[in-house]
Design an enzyme around this catalytic site. Structure first.
Site, short mmCIF file in Angstrom:
data_model
loop_
_atom_site.label_atom_id
_atom_site.label_comp_id
_atom_site.label_asym_id
_atom_site.label_seq_id
_atom_site.Cartn_x
_atom_site.Cartn_y
_atom_site.Cartn_z
N GLY A 145 -9.49 -6.87 8.58
CA GLY A 145 -8.44 -6.16 9.29
C GLY A 145 -8.12 -6.82 10.61
O GLY A 145 -7.34 -7.77 10.70
N ARG A 146 -8.77 -6.31 11.67
CA ARG A 146 -8.40 -6.73 13.03
C ARG A 146 -8.48 -8.23 13.27
O ARG A 146 -7.68 -8.79 14.02
CB ARG A 146 -9.26 -5.98 14.05
N ARG A 150 -7.58 2.60 -3.07
CA ARG A 150 -8.40 2.62 -1.85
C ARG A 150 -8.91 4.03 -1.59
O ARG A 150 -8.13 4.99 -1.61
CB ARG A 150 -7.58 2.14 -0.64
N TYR A 166 -5.58 11.06 4.25
CA TYR A 166 -4.14 11.21 3.96
C TYR A 166 -3.97 11.97 2.64
O TYR A 166 -4.95 12.47 2.07
CB TYR A 166 -3.45 9.84 3.96
N GLN A 177 0.86 -1.19 0.00
CA GLN A 177 0.00 0.00 0.00
C GLN A 177 0.90 1.24 0.00
O GLN A 177 1.63 1.50 0.96
CB GLN A 177 -0.92 0.04 1.23
C1 LIG Z 1 -3.92 -1.16 13.60
C2 LIG Z 1 -4.55 -0.69 12.33
C3 LIG Z 1 -3.79 -0.03 11.39
C4 LIG Z 1 -4.35 0.40 10.19
N1 LIG Z 1 -3.55 0.96 9.22
C5 LIG Z 1 -4.06 1.23 8.00
C6 LIG Z 1 -3.21 1.60 6.92
O1 LIG Z 1 -1.97 1.65 7.02
N2 LIG Z 1 -3.79 1.87 5.73
C7 LIG Z 1 -5.15 1.82 5.54
O2 LIG Z 1 -5.63 2.09 4.45
N3 LIG Z 1 -5.96 1.43 6.54
C8 LIG Z 1 -5.46 1.10 7.74
N4 LIG Z 1 -6.28 0.61 8.73
C9 LIG Z 1 -7.70 0.36 8.44
C10 LIG Z 1 -7.89 -1.11 8.00
O3 LIG Z 1 -7.29 -1.33 6.74
C11 LIG Z 1 -9.36 -1.51 7.90
O4 LIG Z 1 -9.98 -0.72 6.92
C12 LIG Z 1 -10.08 -1.32 9.21
O5 LIG Z 1 -9.36 -1.90 10.27
C13 LIG Z 1 -11.47 -1.94 9.16
O6 LIG Z 1 -11.37 -3.33 9.03
P1 LIG Z 1 -11.68 -4.27 10.32
O7 LIG Z 1 -12.96 -3.76 10.89
O8 LIG Z 1 -11.79 -5.65 9.75
O9 LIG Z 1 -10.56 -4.11 11.28
C14 LIG Z 1 -5.74 0.20 9.95
C15 LIG Z 1 -6.51 -0.44 10.92
C16 LIG Z 1 -5.93 -0.90 12.09
C17 LIG Z 1 -6.79 -1.63 13.09
#
Ligand SMILES: Cc1cc2nc3c(=O)[nH]c(=O)nc-3n(C[C@H](O)[C@H](O)[C@H](O)COP(=O)(O)O)c2cc1C
Length: 432
Positions: free
Chosen positions: A399-400, A292, A244, A172
């Site tokens: 994600g999480r 994205r 961003y 990314q």
């Molecule tokens: C610890 C953490 C770091 C993240 N860093 C980024 C990132 O670097 N780039 C991005 O586009 N989204 C980032 N996100 C958002 C995730 O890509 C994702 O969209 C978000 O966690 C929702 O998915 P989930 O509900 O399954 O966790 C981050 C999320 C978490 C929890």
């Protein structure tokens, strides 16, 4: 019931739990099972009958019963085929910044972290955001960079091992723009940059980027795209979401320019268009470019770039024409309709309007969104599978759940829903 280290021990002892029963089998209280809580946590779940049947979650609110996934998860495991990308199944690891790359260099632990997910069946990994070649692209010395020999060598190892494990991976590409604070590492002297020098809340911090700076920035993205192809990645993802740099150009609150990079919604896509075109020029027609974007910004979850489908169409068209292959539509809860009068979420609308494949994301398998910065319990996957099966979207980013548990995809595939782990925010402190 969940018990902390310093809580009274539920066995009735006068002592705190950590003094009484911290080690399995050593104290009088034997009512817990090691297999039912993740290694990161300092909380413990007790079962009235002494047996963990894995239908209760350990995290939060005293152990809630998980809702079961009742329908087949097979649609998640159908091959995804598009013009220039084939993925073995529909699962995508969402990009997640981890901050475990000292001096911007992903090391062996980062390699193992991504490999572990590929080994356990994740179809496509999107790496954490990684900084393009500009002094103010990231905030923090342990955020991975995507330039310089050491960082790129680190990424090459990640790619190699993910491929060996049978997975696919895209980096990314990221620039944080005005979200960077003055004086932050890795380059303390580098000033934050953005379309109008405004913070997300509209405060003037620096001068607007000059046209020359904008053009140079476009080339920094293009260089990263070329490097991604050279290193053997399976495509790139451009981070145009969450407030961003690219999103700062999209958003009227942060883009007050009157030149060709500003103006109405169409004009505000111009920077992204040039970035996409320049990346396409470097990688050729067959290399996947994922884009994205989000409506929400990190300081404003209700923000909207497009308030209705017509506006979304006007926003997306130039990006499609510039060369996007797949849109990654970032929402915090995948099940929420984007506009009134239809159940389609942002990904669903994007697919309908552009005809392009789309990735949906947001609280898959969890009952709380990631921006709440707390734990979340596991939930049924039924709603997700139904939308996927209805072709509302093509791929699903997780994600999480995947940060917490590298085996998440394998468990779902094997029908081991009861083994899925709730999200514990302490997992953020570990790179596993
Ligand atoms: C610890 C953490 C770091 C993240 N860093 C980024 C990132 O670097 N780039 C991005 O586009 N989204 C980032 N996100 C958002 C995730 O890509 C994702 O969209 C978000 O966690 C929702 O998915 P989930 O509900 O399954 O966790 C981050 C999320 C978490 C929890």
């Amino acid at each position: 019931m969940t018990v902390g280290r310093n809580d009274p021990c539920p066995c009735g002892s006068e002592k705190k739990y950590k003094k009484c029963c911290m080690k399995k089998g050593t104290g009088p209280c034997l009512l817990w099972s090691f297999s039912c809580f993740p290694r990161f946590t300092n909380r413990y779940l007790f079962f009235p009958d002494g047996i963990c049947n894995n239908t209760y979650c350990m995290k939060g609110r005293g152990g809630q019963k998980m809702s079961k996934t009742n329908i087949s998860t097979d649609p998640l495991f159908h091959t995804f085929t598009s013009d220039n990308l084939i993925v073995e199944n529909r699962t995508v690891m969402a990009p997640m910044t981890r901050g475990y790359s000292p001096n911007g260099v992903p090391g062996e632990d980062v390699v193992a972290y991504y490999r572990r997910r590929a080994e356990n069946g994740v179809g496509l990994i999107v790496t954490e955001g990684t900084g393009i070649n500009h002094p103010a692209s990231v905030s923090g010395a342990s955020i991975p960079l995507f330039h310089g020999e050491a960082s790129l060598n680190g990424w090459a190892k990640v790619v190699k091992e993910v491929h060996e494990a049978g997975g696919k991976i895209v980096p990314q590409l990221w620039h944080v723009g005005m979200t960077r604070k003055k004086g932050e590492l890795p380059n303390e002297e580098a000033q934050p940059v953005g379309p109008s020098g405004l913070s997300l809340s509209g405060k003037k911090i620096t001068e607007p980027m000059t046209e020359k700076e904008v053009v140079n920035m476009v080339e920094a993205y293009a260089q990263a795209a070329a490097d991604a192809k050279r290193l053997g990645f399976d495509g790139i993802e451009l981070h145009g979401a969450h407030g961003y740099l690219i999103d700062q150009f999209f958003w009227e609150n942060t883009n007050k320019r009157t030149d060709r990079y500003g103006g109405d919604l169409f004009g505000r896509t111009q920077f992204a268009v040039e970035v996409i075109e320049a990346c396409r020029r470097e990688v050729g027609p067959d290399f996947p470019i994922i884009f994205r974007f989000s409506q929400w910004k990190m300081n404003d979850f209700k923000a909207k770039l497009a308030t209705n489908p017509d506006e979304l169409d006007r926003f997306l068209k130039p990006l499609v024409e510039a060369g996007v292959d797949i849109f990654h539509c970032s929402t915090r809860r995948f099940w929420e309709p984007e506009f009134e009068g239809s159940d389609l979420n942002l990904a669903g609308w994007t697919k309908k309007l552009t005809g392009k494949p789309v990735i949906s994301v947001g609280s898959v398998g969890l009952d709380g969104e990631f921006t709440s910065f707390s734990g979340a319990n596991t939930t049924s996957l039924d709603g997700l599978i139904e939308k996927l099966d209805n072709d509302e979207f093509d791929l699903v980013a997780i994600g999480r759940s995947l940060l917490m548990d590298p085996e998440w995809v394998r468990k779902v595939k094997d029908g081991r829903a009861n083994d899925l782990l709730p999200f514990d925010k302490e997992a953020l402190q570990t790179l596993y």
